[in-house]
Each structure stands twice: as C-alpha cells, then as structure tokens.
Write a protein that holds these residues in place. Structure first.
Motif, PDB file in Angstrom:
ATOM      1  N   SER A 128      -5.391   2.243   0.450  1.00 42.46           N
ATOM      2  CA  SER A 128      -4.454   2.541  -0.677  1.00 42.46           C
ATOM      3  C   SER A 128      -4.215   4.007  -0.370  1.00 42.46           C
ATOM      4  N   SER A 129      -2.673   4.564  -0.628  1.00 38.40           N
ATOM      5  CA  SER A 129      -2.381   5.913  -0.488  1.00 38.40           C
ATOM      6  C   SER A 129      -2.646   6.786  -1.620  1.00 38.40           C
ATOM      7  N   THR A 130      -3.498   6.435  -2.628  1.00 41.11           N
ATOM      8  CA  THR A 130      -3.727   7.115  -3.788  1.00 41.11           C
ATOM      9  C   THR A 130      -4.248   8.340  -3.640  1.00 41.11           C
ATOM     10  N   SER A 131      -3.651   9.473  -4.258  1.00 40.85           N
ATOM     11  CA  SER A 131      -3.822  10.794  -4.147  1.00 40.85           C
ATOM     12  C   SER A 131      -5.060  11.302  -4.769  1.00 40.85           C
ATOM     13  N   GLY A 132      -5.590  10.384  -5.714  1.00 42.41           N
ATOM     14  CA  GLY A 132      -6.937  10.784  -6.235  1.00 42.41           C
ATOM     15  C   GLY A 132      -7.746   9.784  -7.143  1.00 42.41           C
ATOM     16  N   PHE A 185       7.168  -4.906   0.749  1.00 38.45           N
ATOM     17  CA  PHE A 185       7.333  -5.356  -0.404  1.00 38.45           C
ATOM     18  C   PHE A 185       7.674  -4.341  -1.422  1.00 38.45           C
ATOM     19  N   ASP A 186       8.830  -3.863  -2.015  1.00 33.85           N
ATOM     20  CA  ASP A 186       9.166  -2.955  -2.926  1.00 33.85           C
ATOM     21  C   ASP A 186      10.369  -3.534  -3.806  1.00 33.85           C
ATOM     22  N   PRO A 187      10.000  -3.969  -5.144  1.00 35.13           N
ATOM     23  CA  PRO A 187      11.023  -4.465  -6.024  1.00 35.13           C
ATOM     24  C   PRO A 187      12.173  -3.383  -6.356  1.00 35.13           C
ATOM     25  N   HIS A 188      12.370  -2.354  -5.868  1.00 31.11           N
ATOM     26  CA  HIS A 188      13.533  -1.292  -6.257  1.00 31.11           C
ATOM     27  C   HIS A 188      14.515  -1.801  -5.634  1.00 31.11           C
ATOM     28  N   HIS A 192      -5.728   8.425   2.438  1.00 35.30           N
ATOM     29  CA  HIS A 192      -4.903   9.390   1.424  1.00 35.30           C
ATOM     30  C   HIS A 192      -4.001  10.261   2.761  1.00 35.30           C
ATOM     31  N   PRO A 193      -2.721   9.918   2.680  1.00 38.15           N
ATOM     32  CA  PRO A 193      -1.843  10.631   3.877  1.00 38.15           C
ATOM     33  C   PRO A 193      -1.354  11.923   3.037  1.00 38.15           C
ATOM     34  N   TYR A 194      -0.462  12.614   4.005  1.00 39.46           N
ATOM     35  CA  TYR A 194       0.129  13.839   3.660  1.00 39.46           C
ATOM     36  C   TYR A 194       1.645  13.809   3.850  1.00 39.46           C
ATOM     37  N   GLY A 252       7.569   1.222  -1.223  1.00 35.96           N
ATOM     38  CA  GLY A 252       8.313   1.905  -0.107  1.00 35.96           C
ATOM     39  C   GLY A 252       8.791   3.128  -0.511  1.00 35.96           C
ATOM     40  N   GLY A 253       8.060   3.759  -1.358  1.00 40.27           N
ATOM     41  CA  GLY A 253       8.892   5.079  -1.864  1.00 40.27           C
ATOM     42  C   GLY A 253       8.740   6.375  -0.653  1.00 40.27           C
ATOM     43  N   VAL A 254       8.611   7.328  -1.351  1.00 43.01           N
ATOM     44  CA  VAL A 254       8.365   8.586  -0.639  1.00 43.01           C
ATOM     45  C   VAL A 254       7.429   8.368   0.382  1.00 43.01           C
ATOM     46  N   ILE A 255       6.107   7.944  -0.012  1.00 43.36           N
ATOM     47  CA  ILE A 255       4.948   7.847   0.776  1.00 43.36           C
ATOM     48  C   ILE A 255       5.043   6.454   1.512  1.00 43.36           C
ATOM     49  N   GLY A 256       5.159   5.269   1.013  1.00 46.23           N
ATOM     50  CA  GLY A 256       5.388   4.009   1.599  1.00 46.23           C
ATOM     51  C   GLY A 256       6.472   4.121   2.772  1.00 46.23           C
ATOM     52  N   LEU A 270      -1.972  -0.487 -12.537  1.00 42.04           N
ATOM     53  CA  LEU A 270      -0.776  -0.955 -11.768  1.00 42.04           C
ATOM     54  C   LEU A 270      -1.448  -1.432 -10.414  1.00 42.04           C
ATOM     55  N   LYS A 271      -1.953  -0.228  -9.820  1.00 42.37           N
ATOM     56  CA  LYS A 271      -2.635  -0.354  -8.474  1.00 42.37           C
ATOM     57  C   LYS A 271      -3.719  -1.502  -8.493  1.00 42.37           C
ATOM     58  N   ARG A 272      -4.525  -1.738  -9.418  1.00 44.08           N
ATOM     59  CA  ARG A 272      -5.422  -2.685  -9.548  1.00 44.08           C
ATOM     60  C   ARG A 272      -4.916  -4.239  -9.279  1.00 44.08           C
ATOM     61  N   GLU A 276      -1.215   0.147   0.575  1.00 45.11           N
ATOM     62  CA  GLU A 276      -0.382   0.128  -0.781  1.00 45.11           C
ATOM     63  C   GLU A 276      -0.269   1.442  -1.124  1.00 45.11           C
ATOM     64  N   SER A 277       1.208   1.664  -1.352  1.00 47.11           N
ATOM     65  CA  SER A 277       1.479   2.844  -1.927  1.00 47.11           C
ATOM     66  C   SER A 277       2.541   2.805  -3.208  1.00 47.11           C
ATOM     67  N   VAL A 278       1.922   2.049  -4.252  1.00 49.20           N
ATOM     68  CA  VAL A 278       2.687   2.124  -5.534  1.00 49.20           C
ATOM     69  C   VAL A 278       2.351   3.351  -6.365  1.00 49.20           C
ATOM     70  N   PRO A 279       3.080   3.560  -7.767  1.00 41.17           N
ATOM     71  CA  PRO A 279       2.972   4.770  -8.214  1.00 41.17           C
ATOM     72  C   PRO A 279       1.190   4.687  -8.901  1.00 41.17           C
ATOM     73  N   GLU A 280       1.040   6.028  -9.066  1.00 37.43           N
ATOM     74  CA  GLU A 280      -0.350   6.648  -9.100  1.00 37.43           C
ATOM     75  C   GLU A 280      -0.718   6.097 -10.683  1.00 37.43           C
ATOM     76  N   ARG A 281      -0.903   4.872 -10.921  1.00 33.53           N
ATOM     77  CA  ARG A 281      -1.387   4.240 -12.068  1.00 33.53           C
ATOM     78  C   ARG A 281      -2.343   3.197 -12.043  1.00 33.53           C
TER      79      ARG A 281
HETATM   80  N1  LIG Z   1       4.607  11.919  -2.872  1.00 31.16           N
HETATM   81  C1  LIG Z   1       3.452  12.560  -2.215  1.00 31.16           C
HETATM   82  O1  LIG Z   1       3.600  13.675  -2.063  1.00 31.16           O
HETATM   83  C2  LIG Z   1       2.092  11.860  -2.103  1.00 31.16           C
HETATM   84  C3  LIG Z   1       2.075  10.713  -2.865  1.00 31.16           C
HETATM   85  N2  LIG Z   1       0.623  10.095  -2.518  1.00 31.16           N
HETATM   86  C4  LIG Z   1       0.285   8.589  -3.286  1.00 31.16           C
HETATM   87  O2  LIG Z   1       1.363   7.481  -2.892  1.00 31.16           O
HETATM   88  C5  LIG Z   1       1.513   6.703  -3.898  1.00 31.16           C
HETATM   89  C6  LIG Z   1       2.885   6.500  -4.119  1.00 31.16           C
HETATM   90  O3  LIG Z   1       3.531   7.464  -4.353  1.00 31.16           O
HETATM   91  P1  LIG Z   1       5.171   8.006  -3.912  1.00 31.16           P
HETATM   92  O4  LIG Z   1       5.444   7.390  -2.686  1.00 31.16           O
HETATM   93  O5  LIG Z   1       5.370   9.400  -4.186  1.00 31.16           O
HETATM   94  O6  LIG Z   1       5.879   7.319  -5.278  1.00 31.16           O
HETATM   95  P2  LIG Z   1       7.430   7.037  -5.514  1.00 31.16           P
HETATM   96  O7  LIG Z   1       7.641   6.756  -6.704  1.00 31.16           O
HETATM   97  O8  LIG Z   1       8.274   7.376  -4.309  1.00 31.16           O
HETATM   98  O9  LIG Z   1       7.266   5.407  -4.592  1.00 31.16           O
HETATM   99  C7  LIG Z   1       6.492   4.287  -5.468  1.00 31.16           C
HETATM  100  C8  LIG Z   1       7.197   3.026  -4.767  1.00 31.16           C
HETATM  101  O10 LIG Z   1       6.625   1.961  -5.401  1.00 31.16           O
HETATM  102  C9  LIG Z   1       7.463   0.757  -5.892  1.00 31.16           C
HETATM  103  N3  LIG Z   1       6.716  -0.221  -6.673  1.00 31.16           N
HETATM  104  C10 LIG Z   1       6.548   0.026  -8.029  1.00 31.16           C
HETATM  105  N4  LIG Z   1       5.810  -1.212  -8.250  1.00 31.16           N
HETATM  106  C11 LIG Z   1       5.639  -1.782  -7.450  1.00 31.16           C
HETATM  107  C12 LIG Z   1       4.934  -3.058  -7.165  1.00 31.16           C
HETATM  108  N5  LIG Z   1       4.303  -3.702  -8.248  1.00 31.16           N
HETATM  109  N6  LIG Z   1       4.999  -3.691  -5.939  1.00 31.16           N
HETATM  110  C13 LIG Z   1       5.547  -2.881  -4.770  1.00 31.16           C
HETATM  111  N7  LIG Z   1       6.209  -1.875  -5.187  1.00 31.16           N
HETATM  112  C14 LIG Z   1       6.086  -1.309  -6.113  1.00 31.16           C
HETATM  113  C15 LIG Z   1       8.454   1.507  -6.404  1.00 31.16           C
HETATM  114  O11 LIG Z   1       9.740   0.783  -6.566  1.00 31.16           O
HETATM  115  C16 LIG Z   1       8.541   2.839  -5.535  1.00 31.16           C
HETATM  116  O12 LIG Z   1       9.658   2.743  -4.415  1.00 31.16           O
HETATM  117  C17 LIG Z   1       0.806   7.153  -5.062  1.00 31.16           C
HETATM  118  O13 LIG Z   1      -0.300   6.673  -5.120  1.00 31.16           O
HETATM  119  C18 LIG Z   1       0.542   8.737  -4.696  1.00 31.16           C
HETATM  120  O14 LIG Z   1      -0.353   9.272  -5.288  1.00 31.16           O
HETATM  121  C19 LIG Z   1       0.029  10.230  -1.520  1.00 31.16           C
HETATM  122  C20 LIG Z   1       0.252  11.339  -0.907  1.00 31.16           C
HETATM  123  C21 LIG Z   1       1.541  12.335  -1.331  1.00 31.16           C
END
Ligand SMILES: NC(=O)C1=CN([C@@H]2O[C@H](COP(=O)(O)OP(=O)(O)OC[C@H]3O[C@@H](n4cnc5c(N)ncnc54)[C@H](O)[C@@H]3O)[C@@H](O)[C@H]2O)C=CC1
Ligand SMILES: C[N+](C)(C)CC(=O)CC(=O)[O-]
Length: 497
Positions: A114-118, A33-36, A138-140, A12-16, A94-96, A86-91
């Motif tokens: 999955s929200s993955t960017s790539g 679910f977000d452990p932050h 993949h959203p914006y 639930g970060g920027v995109i979630g 981790l995503k798998r 799913e919108s967890v960090p781009e690794r």
């Molecule tokens: N930021 C952007 O402009 C865009 C990002 N995306 C994609 O969205 C995905 C997320 O990116 P952001 O939201 O930017 O990253 P972010 O770092 O803002 O958020 C990631 C969130 O995932 C949580 N997280 C980490 N491990 C977790 C787990 N095991 N289970 C549940 N939550 C977990 C973190 O606590 C964090 O709140 C990436 O795949 C990215 O490529 C897609 C479009 C645009």
C-alpha cells in the motif's frame, strides 16, 4: 535474485502513475485499474516525463519497456500479478474495501503493497483473508526517480514478506528500508509533517512568504539532506568533537521557544487562500508537467553528482544508481556487435536529452566526450574488460583524445557511434570514433583516442593478458583493411606565420 514478474497498480494518480513508470521502465508488465475517466491520458503524461528522466539518468541498457495495459476491474488487473501496489486516495474505509477486493482476487502468494502515507498496516489488513502479505510500501514523489520505499508491516504481516519485498525492489533500482515498528506516518512523513506544520505557522504569522521559505530550504539544508541525513550532518556540525559536542551545544535549544510544533495551525479558508495565492505568485507561471520536468532534471543531476561521490565509489542514492546500472549491464549480457572488415563497429545508440543541451541550444561540448567515453567503454566490454575485470585490478586508461566538432546535436536527435581500431599492441589501443546523426548517417563529431592497459593497483602500464589480446585480434585484423579515416592524425591549430 528475487524479481517482480508482473505488477498491478490499483489507483493511477500522482503516485500510482509513477509506480507504473517505475515498473514499466524496469521491463515489468503492468496492469492498471483506475476508474478516473482520464486515467490513460494522465498516466501517459507521467510516463512521458519518466522516460525523459531515464534518458538523462543512465546510459546503461534499460530492458525493453514493460507492457502497460488498463483493466476494467480490480479482479482483471490483479490476475497473474505477483506485486500489487495500491495507491487509491488516503481514506481508511476506501483503502480497506479496495485491499479486501485485491486480496480476494489475487494469487494468495502475491505481495500487496500500500502506498499510504500514514495509515497503519494493522488497520488496513484487518479484514483480509491473507493479511500476512499486506505491507506498506510508502514511496516518495516521483516514485520513478526517488528510490526509497518505507516497508512497514502490521501485526499480521510476515517478516519474510517484508524481506522478500525489499529484495524485489533492488532490481528495479529502489531501496526498501524495513521500519521496526508501525506508527502513523512512519519515519519520513513524521519528519516532513514536523517541517510542514512549522512552515504553515511561519506563513500564517507573516514571518515570510512561501517563496522565501522555499529559498531558505533549497539554498541551505535541502542541499545537505540530499547527500547526508540529519545525524551525519549534525555530527559534522559538532566539529572535531562530533556528535557529543553538538548535543552539548545545541541540546539546550530544545527548551527555548524555537518551535510551535505542539500547536496545530488552524488551516482555515483564510490560510488556505493565503498559501495558494503566494504559491501561484511563486510558481503559477509554469504548468505542473513543466515543473515536474524541471524537478526531474535537477534530481538526475543530484544523483549523477552523488554517483561520483566518495572519490568515485558513489555515495547514498548515487551509489544505489551505480549498483542499479551494474545490474542493468549484467542483465543485458554482452552486446552483439558485428565485427566486419566492411565497416567500423557500431557500439552505441542514443538520443540528445535535455540535460545535454547548453545556452547555444545544442549539445554541449563535454557531452561529446561523454559519448566518446561511453563508446570506448562499450569497446572494452566487447574485449572482456568489464566491471569484474576492473574490480580485479586491471583496466584501460585514456591517455590522449582529439575531438573535432563537425555538426550540431539538437534536443531529441537520435545518434549512434561507430569505432574503428587504427592500431593496437600488447599495451595500447589507438582508435577513431565517429558520432553520427541516426537519420542521415552524417558525422557530427569525431574523436581519435589512445588507451593504455594498466595495473590500477600498482598505478602503472602493463601488457594486457592473452585472453583480452585474443579478443582484440579479430577486430584489429578486420579494421586493418578499412581506409584511414579522414581527420585521423590531425592536430589542432593553424600554421604560425
Ligand atoms: N501525492 C504524494 O505526494 C504521495 C502520496 N502517497 C500516497 O499514495 C496514495 C495515492 O495518493 P495520490 O496518488 O497522491 O492521489 P491521487 O488523487 O493523485 O490519485 C488517486 C487515484 O486513485 C483513483 N481511485 C479512486 N478510487 C479508486 C478505486 N476504488 N480503485 C482504483 N482507483 C481508484 C483515482 O481515480 C485517482 O486517480 C495515498 O495513499 C497517498 O497517501 C504516498 C507518497 C506521496
Ligand atoms: C504529502 N505526503 C504526505 C503525501 C507526502 C508523502 O507521503 C511523501 C512525499 O513524497 O513527500
């Protein structure tokens, strides 16, 4: 219509967080679910900005907001969900891991985006038990306003799942585009990465600073791209001979040294510091949430402009907004309005939002007319003059309006409108509308208006059909007993001496 009933957001970060807002504001319950440790605060702030943006975006009746709850595990979050994002960090690893956990716990029929960017969906779905329902969505950023989701399937994704995902995005105001083949970074980020890479070179080589580079974009092709894409824009640039002439003229540039795209810039500490310092100088005076609010208000303005594009038919994301609003009106059904001889019709409840406030710090004049127009639209829906009626070729047009400003509307102030029918006949509706402060009931503005029933194809006034007149009759009878409003029949001005 295919719809999402219950959503889960994992991450639930920027995109979630912005996906949460998109779902909840479309009336869908979401579990996160977000452990932050600060996930609730962060999502709460994104939600507040999203609600502010929707307040500016549309007067269409949004459904009651979906319930937003936080789960302690992925398993708890996905229970009962039919769309899991799913919108967890781009690794990849981790995503798998997260996707495998979702896959094991979710209903096998639930869609998993999955929200993955790539990352390639084939890589993401490798170890899943039900890989056919995994796709990239993949959203914006911000997801709650920008409507696009690139839908990309992997080798094991079923085509039906992609079609279903596309259909399920439409009722939440999004446009799913299915990408033919998987490729790293899909379509949008392929383009953005090319521009980004070139931008890094321009900063590194001191050709310009970050502010100049951003100005070059936002005062020129950035404005064009909001309304037409690359190919339609360049077709116009080819003049009357169109794309063929454009290619003949600018094709040779491809072999000129206009680009460094083949070289990847070394993003070392020095360049990172240079970009970050310039960015601080450019935008550091404002916080991220404030910048988000400015961005959102601008995006809403662009969508409103595009909604009026192509001579009112709507264009691009503005046409999508118009379609979304039509869907919201249809879903809300006919509003239950009390027709009474004791008081005028109460037709609209709203709040003064930021886009309505002018340099005097209060609601600007054309927004009053907008509220009066929205109120007369509500009257028309009540008497059966809805989108289908207008589409079929008849409508009411406003022929005269007299507005009086009696008070001020301040940012965030709750308002409601009431309408009193003064007279009517087979062609005309003559009515008096008041805008009230919801807290006190005080009237802050009035409008007296006349509308005429028209055959819009023939472009002339005609009598309304019997079924519309039958719906007007009880209102006219009830309102005939109300006293004439103070201010009705007034004209503007003072006597000449
Ligand atoms: N930021 C952007 O402009 C865009 C990002 N995306 C994609 O969205 C995905 C997320 O990116 P952001 O939201 O930017 O990253 P972010 O770092 O803002 O958020 C990631 C969130 O995932 C949580 N997280 C980490 N491990 C977790 C787990 N095991 N289970 C549940 N939550 C977990 C973190 O606590 C964090 O709140 C990436 O795949 C990215 O490529 C897609 C479009 C645009
Ligand atoms: C920077 N980014 C690659 C994460 C950007 C996107 O994926 C899309 C966007 O919102 O620009």
């Amino acid at each position: 219509m295919s719809t999402i009933h219950k959503a889960a957001c994992i991450g639930g970060g920027v995109i979630g967080g912005a996906w949460v807002a998109r779902f909840a504001l479309a009336g869908i319950d979401v579990k996160i679910f977000d452990p932050h440790p600060e996930a609730e605060r962060i999502i709460g702030e994104v939600m507040a900005n999203a609600e502010r943006a929707y307040g500016m975006l549309t007067m269409a009746p949004l459904p009651p907001k979906g319930k937003v709850t936080f789960a302690k595990s992925i398993e708890e979050a996905v229970e009962g969900a039919d769309w899991i994002q799913e919108s967890v960090p781009e690794r990849l690893e981790l995503k798998r891991g997260v996707l495998n956990q979702i896959d094991a716990a979710a209903d096998p029929k639930a869609l998993i985006g999955s929200s993955t960017s790539g990352l390639m969906p084939t890589d993401l779905q490798r170890d899943m038990k039900h890989p056919e329902r995994l796709f990239v969505a993949h959203p914006y950023n911000p997801v709650y306003l920008l409507p696009l989701a690139e839908l990309v399937g992997g080798q094991k994704t079923s085509r039906a799942v992609l079609e279903d995902a596309k259909a399920k995005l439409a009722p939440i105001g999004m446009k799913g585009v299915i990408i033919n083949k998987e490729i790293e970074a899909f379509v949008g980020d392929r383009l953005l990465e090319a521009v980004w890479r070139e931008g890094l070179w321009l900063i590194k080589d001191d050709i310009c600073d970050t502010e100049t580079l951003d100005d070059v974009i936002r005062y020129s092709f950035g404005m064009r791209w909001a309304q037409m894409g690359m190919f339609e824009t360049y077709r116009i640039a080819g003049g009357e001979a169109g794309m063929r002439h454009f290619l003949a003229q600018f094709g040779p540039c491809l072999s000129w040294p206009w680009t460094k795209l083949t070289d990847v810039v070394d993003l070392n500490d020095e360049l990172v510091a240079k970009i970050a310092d310039q960015s601080d100088a450019q935008s550091g005076a404002r916080g991220i949430r404030e910048l988000e609010r400015i961005r959102d208000q601008n995006l809403v303005g662009i969508m409103h402009a595009l909604k009026a594009g192509d001579d009112g038919k709507g264009w691009g994301s503005g046409k999508l907004l118009a379609d979304f609003e039509a869907h919201l009106w249809a879903k809300a059904g006919k509003a239950k309005v009390e027709v009474s001889a004791a008081e005028p019709l109460r037709l609209l409840d709203t709040k003064v939002n930021a886009a309505w406030v002018d340099y005097n710090g209060h609601m600007t004049e054309h927004r009053y007319l907008q509220l009066f127009g929205d109120t007369s639209d509500a009257l028309l829906r009540l008497i059966g003059v809805d989108f289908d009626y207008v589409e079929a070729g008849h409508s009411y047009y406003t022929v005269e309006t007299h507005i009086r400003h009696l008070g001020e509307g301040k940012l965030g102030q709750a308002l409601y409108t009431t309408l009193q029918l003064l007279s009517s006949d087979a062609k005309r509706l003559h009515f008096f509308t008041r805008i009230h402060d919801a807290a006190t009931g005080d009237v802050i503005a009035t409008a007296e208006q006349m509308m005429v029933h028209v055959d819009s194809k023939a472009g002339k006034s005609v009598e309304a059909p019997a079924e519309v007149l039958a719906k007007i009759k009880p209102i006219a009878e009830a309102h005939a007993t109300l006293p004439m409003p103070e201010g009705a029949g007034r004209s503007v001005g003072q006597k000449r001496t």
